[in-house]
Design a protein around this motif. Structure first.
Motif, PDB file in Angstrom:
ATOM      1  N   LEU A  52      62.043 103.012 -47.961  1.00  0.00           N
ATOM      2  CA  LEU A  52      60.831 102.191 -48.090  1.00  0.00           C
ATOM      3  C   LEU A  52      59.579 102.976 -47.699  1.00  0.00           C
ATOM      4  O   LEU A  52      58.567 102.401 -47.292  1.00  0.00           O
ATOM      5  N   GLY A  53      59.656 104.317 -47.828  1.00  0.00           N
ATOM      6  CA  GLY A  53      58.590 105.188 -47.326  1.00  0.00           C
ATOM      7  C   GLY A  53      57.248 104.963 -47.984  1.00  0.00           C
ATOM      8  O   GLY A  53      56.202 105.050 -47.327  1.00  0.00           O
ATOM      9  N   LEU A  54      57.208 104.681 -49.295  1.00  0.00           N
ATOM     10  CA  LEU A  54      55.926 104.505 -49.980  1.00  0.00           C
ATOM     11  C   LEU A  54      55.212 103.253 -49.478  1.00  0.00           C
ATOM     12  O   LEU A  54      54.010 103.277 -49.195  1.00  0.00           O
ATOM     13  N   GLN A  55      55.983 102.160 -49.361  1.00  0.00           N
ATOM     14  CA  GLN A  55      55.368 100.930 -48.846  1.00  0.00           C
ATOM     15  C   GLN A  55      54.824 101.142 -47.432  1.00  0.00           C
ATOM     16  O   GLN A  55      53.728 100.679 -47.090  1.00  0.00           O
ATOM     17  N   ILE A  56      55.582 101.846 -46.607  1.00  0.00           N
ATOM     18  CA  ILE A  56      55.153 102.130 -45.229  1.00  0.00           C
ATOM     19  C   ILE A  56      53.847 102.925 -45.237  1.00  0.00           C
ATOM     20  O   ILE A  56      52.922 102.660 -44.468  1.00  0.00           O
ATOM     21  N   PHE A  88      52.294  91.150 -47.279  1.00  0.00           N
ATOM     22  CA  PHE A  88      53.325  90.706 -46.334  1.00  0.00           C
ATOM     23  C   PHE A  88      54.673  90.477 -47.010  1.00  0.00           C
ATOM     24  O   PHE A  88      55.619  90.002 -46.383  1.00  0.00           O
ATOM     25  N   PHE A  89      54.747  90.819 -48.291  1.00  0.00           N
ATOM     26  CA  PHE A  89      56.011  90.701 -49.030  1.00  0.00           C
ATOM     27  C   PHE A  89      56.732  92.041 -48.978  1.00  0.00           C
ATOM     28  O   PHE A  89      56.096  93.093 -49.050  1.00  0.00           O
ATOM     29  N   ILE A  90      58.030  92.015 -48.829  1.00  0.00           N
ATOM     30  CA  ILE A  90      58.812  93.256 -48.773  1.00  0.00           C
ATOM     31  C   ILE A  90      59.677  93.369 -50.017  1.00  0.00           C
ATOM     32  O   ILE A  90      60.513  92.498 -50.270  1.00  0.00           O
ATOM     33  N   LYS A  91      59.418  94.421 -50.792  1.00  0.00           N
ATOM     34  CA  LYS A  91      60.281  94.674 -51.953  1.00  0.00           C
ATOM     35  C   LYS A  91      61.500  95.440 -51.452  1.00  0.00           C
ATOM     36  O   LYS A  91      61.468  96.653 -51.305  1.00  0.00           O
ATOM     37  N   SER A  92      62.546  94.725 -51.161  1.00  0.00           N
ATOM     38  CA  SER A  92      63.752  95.400 -50.659  1.00  0.00           C
ATOM     39  C   SER A  92      64.560  95.930 -51.840  1.00  0.00           C
ATOM     40  O   SER A  92      64.424  95.443 -52.966  1.00  0.00           O
ATOM     41  N   LYS A  99      66.985  98.195 -40.149  1.00  0.00           N
ATOM     42  CA  LYS A  99      66.029  98.971 -39.340  1.00  0.00           C
ATOM     43  C   LYS A  99      64.820  99.386 -40.185  1.00  0.00           C
ATOM     44  O   LYS A  99      63.687  99.373 -39.715  1.00  0.00           O
ATOM     45  N   ARG A 100      65.072  99.772 -41.454  1.00  0.00           N
ATOM     46  CA  ARG A 100      63.962 100.204 -42.306  1.00  0.00           C
ATOM     47  C   ARG A 100      63.042  99.034 -42.644  1.00  0.00           C
ATOM     48  O   ARG A 100      61.824  99.185 -42.676  1.00  0.00           O
ATOM     49  N   ILE A 101      63.642  97.872 -42.905  1.00  0.00           N
ATOM     50  CA  ILE A 101      62.828  96.693 -43.202  1.00  0.00           C
ATOM     51  C   ILE A 101      62.034  96.282 -41.968  1.00  0.00           C
ATOM     52  O   ILE A 101      60.875  95.861 -42.067  1.00  0.00           O
ATOM     53  N   GLU A 102      62.631  96.433 -40.777  1.00  0.00           N
ATOM     54  CA  GLU A 102      61.926  96.065 -39.542  1.00  0.00           C
ATOM     55  C   GLU A 102      60.675  96.929 -39.330  1.00  0.00           C
ATOM     56  O   GLU A 102      59.680  96.454 -38.778  1.00  0.00           O
ATOM     57  N   VAL A 103      60.729  98.187 -39.764  1.00  0.00           N
ATOM     58  CA  VAL A 103      59.543  99.052 -39.661  1.00  0.00           C
ATOM     59  C   VAL A 103      58.408  98.467 -40.495  1.00  0.00           C
ATOM     60  O   VAL A 103      57.250  98.391 -40.056  1.00  0.00           O
ATOM     61  N   VAL A 104      58.740  98.039 -41.724  1.00  0.00           N
ATOM     62  CA  VAL A 104      57.725  97.442 -42.602  1.00  0.00           C
ATOM     63  C   VAL A 104      57.192  96.149 -41.992  1.00  0.00           C
ATOM     64  O   VAL A 104      55.987  95.897 -41.966  1.00  0.00           O
ATOM     65  N   GLU A 105      58.102  95.312 -41.481  1.00  0.00           N
ATOM     66  CA  GLU A 105      57.691  94.037 -40.880  1.00  0.00           C
ATOM     67  C   GLU A 105      56.729  94.253 -39.711  1.00  0.00           C
ATOM     68  O   GLU A 105      55.731  93.544 -39.567  1.00  0.00           O
ATOM     69  N   LEU A 141      48.988  79.010 -57.686  1.00  0.00           N
ATOM     70  CA  LEU A 141      49.592  79.003 -56.359  1.00  0.00           C
ATOM     71  C   LEU A 141      50.045  80.391 -55.927  1.00  0.00           C
ATOM     72  O   LEU A 141      50.364  81.246 -56.763  1.00  0.00           O
ATOM     73  N   CYS A 142      50.087  80.583 -54.613  1.00  0.00           N
ATOM     74  CA  CYS A 142      50.723  81.783 -54.064  1.00  0.00           C
ATOM     75  C   CYS A 142      52.224  81.659 -54.303  1.00  0.00           C
ATOM     76  O   CYS A 142      52.826  80.621 -53.995  1.00  0.00           O
ATOM     77  N   PRO A 143      52.883  82.682 -54.884  1.00  0.00           N
ATOM     78  CA  PRO A 143      54.324  82.580 -55.144  1.00  0.00           C
ATOM     79  C   PRO A 143      55.091  82.261 -53.860  1.00  0.00           C
ATOM     80  O   PRO A 143      54.792  82.821 -52.799  1.00  0.00           O
ATOM     81  N   PRO A 144      56.059  81.343 -53.930  1.00  0.00           N
ATOM     82  CA  PRO A 144      56.739  80.905 -52.705  1.00  0.00           C
ATOM     83  C   PRO A 144      57.479  82.022 -51.974  1.00  0.00           C
ATOM     84  O   PRO A 144      57.573  81.999 -50.750  1.00  0.00           O
ATOM     85  N   GLU A 145      57.987  83.037 -52.724  1.00  0.00           N
ATOM     86  CA  GLU A 145      58.691  84.124 -52.023  1.00  0.00           C
ATOM     87  C   GLU A 145      57.707  84.946 -51.176  1.00  0.00           C
ATOM     88  O   GLU A 145      58.078  85.476 -50.131  1.00  0.00           O
ATOM     89  N   TYR A 146      56.439  85.040 -51.633  1.00  0.00           N
ATOM     90  CA  TYR A 146      55.412  85.696 -50.806  1.00  0.00           C
ATOM     91  C   TYR A 146      55.092  84.835 -49.588  1.00  0.00           C
ATOM     92  O   TYR A 146      54.893  85.325 -48.484  1.00  0.00           O
ATOM     93  N   MET A 147      55.023  83.518 -49.824  1.00  0.00           N
ATOM     94  CA  MET A 147      54.667  82.591 -48.754  1.00  0.00           C
ATOM     95  C   MET A 147      55.698  82.639 -47.623  1.00  0.00           C
ATOM     96  O   MET A 147      55.343  82.546 -46.445  1.00  0.00           O
ATOM     97  N   VAL A 148      56.988  82.783 -47.966  1.00  0.00           N
ATOM     98  CA  VAL A 148      58.044  82.841 -46.940  1.00  0.00           C
ATOM     99  C   VAL A 148      57.817  84.049 -46.033  1.00  0.00           C
ATOM    100  O   VAL A 148      57.852  83.941 -44.802  1.00  0.00           O
ATOM    101  N   CYS A 149      57.564  85.214 -46.652  1.00  0.00           N
ATOM    102  CA  CYS A 149      57.328  86.427 -45.853  1.00  0.00           C
ATOM    103  C   CYS A 149      56.061  86.284 -45.010  1.00  0.00           C
ATOM    104  O   CYS A 149      56.043  86.662 -43.828  1.00  0.00           O
TER     105      CYS A 149
END
Length: 443
Positions: A71-75, A109-113, A168-174, A221-229
């Motif tokens: 997830l280096g580019l997003q980071i 605030f959305f994570i493309k996993s 762990k990688r997703i937690e860095v983004v979060e 509307l804001c997409p619901p999957e974005y809203m959850v994040c």
């Protein structure tokens, strides 16, 4: 530097290059000094356009960059966003004019996993699959499985290690996303003007209003999957700010005990648009429950203001219980979305809302009898007009907590602004997140 392609190809890459060495504090300071120079040497309108294009470029890059296993580019893009938002003057401009008004900044605030993309390296990250349940040949789960074999244990451990690497990688983004929100929730800005948190508060309330009033129009509307994040990161950021306040003010509540005090719903200080709270529209509740407000919440509503509403003969007050029930069932029939009957758009309601924004209420000290009431005129302001003092209160003014019921404690819960953001998070869950989690659960 106001040209889109120059900002994207030259300026953004130059700033990213500054951070490539690991993103130490000194490198953040270099970007802050660069932004200081831009504000000093360029005209304001040039800086505004440049910053707007820079944030739009960052958002596009974050949203459309290819997913790589670490997830280096997003980071990378999030770290540059943080570096820019650390600059107070730039942050306030972006908050006031860009992040909610021009951009769908919730995308940050959305994570493309890499769960759905074959090229993202998921197979290398988690090479071994393993299932926690066992099934017999008929497909029924074996409730009491025998001890796992050596081979199964090895597969399980390899699978769990792969899952932990991804976690762990997703937690860095979060964590980077939470840092962005904590910058937006900063109420200790040293520069002049309104602190970032109070700008965010008003923009967030408008964001909620937009998503509440357009529920029949999915494209707005804001997409619901974005809203959850967004909800998860916002809750983490609120908890952090709440606990920091608790450290400075020991009598305040711990974040685990957080709640929204009742007076926020009826004292007119927070805009709930056309949503019904506590069983009805606020104008209707104020009229029918004015005696309770006087005796239990110490709020006296000027009779002439109440008369201004009754002259309009609000339609919802004349409706029968059965008609109300029909509205509720109609609303449930369209998937829980708020049905918007004609009476909600009527001029009558517009007059009622105007009444709410200007209604003069009086506060009575809970420790004195009703007979000794000193009427205090209190301004109920629109979202755009509110200042920090109107929200947090000062010198005996309780701000958002005007009209505290006798059973509410005297000691502070937390900062009033955090209470309003918490209330907004609960509203956001109700508007979009609950429905999305229901879909995930069914899958």
């Amino acid at each position: 530097m106001c040209k889109v392609y120059l900002v994207e190809d030259v300026l953004m890459n130059f700033l990213l290059g500054i951070l490539e060495g690991g993103g130490s504090v000194e490198e953040h300071h270099l970007i802050i000094r660069l932004l200081d120079l831009m504000w000093l040497l360029m005209e304001d309108y040039e800086v505004h356009e440049c910053l707007k294009q820079l944030m739009m470029s960052l958002l596009r890059a974050y949203r459309f960059s290819p997913i790589v296993p670490d997830l280096g580019l997003q980071i990378h893009y999030l770290r540059l966003t943080i570096a820019i938002l650390r600059h107070e003057k730039s942050r306030k401009y972006l908050l006031s004019n860009v992040l909610f008004d021009v951009l769908r900044s919730v995308v940050f605030f959305f994570i493309k996993s890499p769960l759905r993309v074959e090229e993202a390296g998921l197979q290398e990250l988690i090479p071994t699959t393993w299932w926690p349940n066992r099934f017999n040949k008929e497909g029924k789960e074996i409730k009491d499985p025998s001890e796992e074999s050596d081979e199964e244990r090895l597969r399980r451990r390899a699978y769990e290690r792969g899952c932990m690497r991804l976690k762990k990688r997703i937690e860095v983004v979060e964590e980077l996303q939470v840092q962005i929100l904590k910058l937006l929730l900063n109420n200790k800005d040293k520069g002049g003007g309104e602190a970032s948190r109070y700008i965010f508060l008003n923009k967030f309330r408008k964001f909620l209003q937009e998503n509440a009033s357009n529920r029949g129009n999915p494209t707005v509307l804001c997409p619901p999957e974005y809203m959850v994040c967004f909800l998860h990161r916002l809750i983490t950021a609120i908890r952090s700010c709440w606990d920091e306040y608790k450290t400075r003010n020991p009598p305040a509540l711990y974040s685990e005990d957080a709640y929204v005090p009742p007076q926020l719903f009826y004292n007119g200080k927070v805009d709930y648009f056309d949503l019904q709270r506590l069983g009805g529209l606020l104008s209707h509740l104020r009229k029918t429950l004015k005696d309770d407000l006087a005796s239990k919440a110490n709020i006296i509503i000027d009779p002439s203001e109440l008369q201004a509403v009754t002259m309009d003969d609000l339609e919802e007050e004349d409706e029968s219980v059965s008609a109300t029930a029909q509205r509720s069932s109609a609303s449930l029939a369209i998937g829980g979305a708020l049905a918007r009957p004609s009476w909600l758009s009527s001029p009558t309601l517009g007059r009622a809302n105007r009444f709410l924004s200007t209604a003069a209420v009086s506060l009575m000290n809970p420790r004195r009898p009703l007979g000794a009431l000193e009427k205090v005129k209190v301004r109920s302001l629109s979202v755009e007009q509110r200042t920090e003092d109107d929200i947090e209160g000062h010198h005996g003014n309780e701000g958002l907590l005007l009209g505290r019921p006798a059973e509410e404690p005297d000691h502070p819960i937390t900062e009033n602004s955090l209470l309003e953001i918490l209330d907004g998070a609960i509203m956001m869950y109700n508007l979009s997140v609950h429905q999305q989690l229901g879909k995930v659960l069914s899958v």
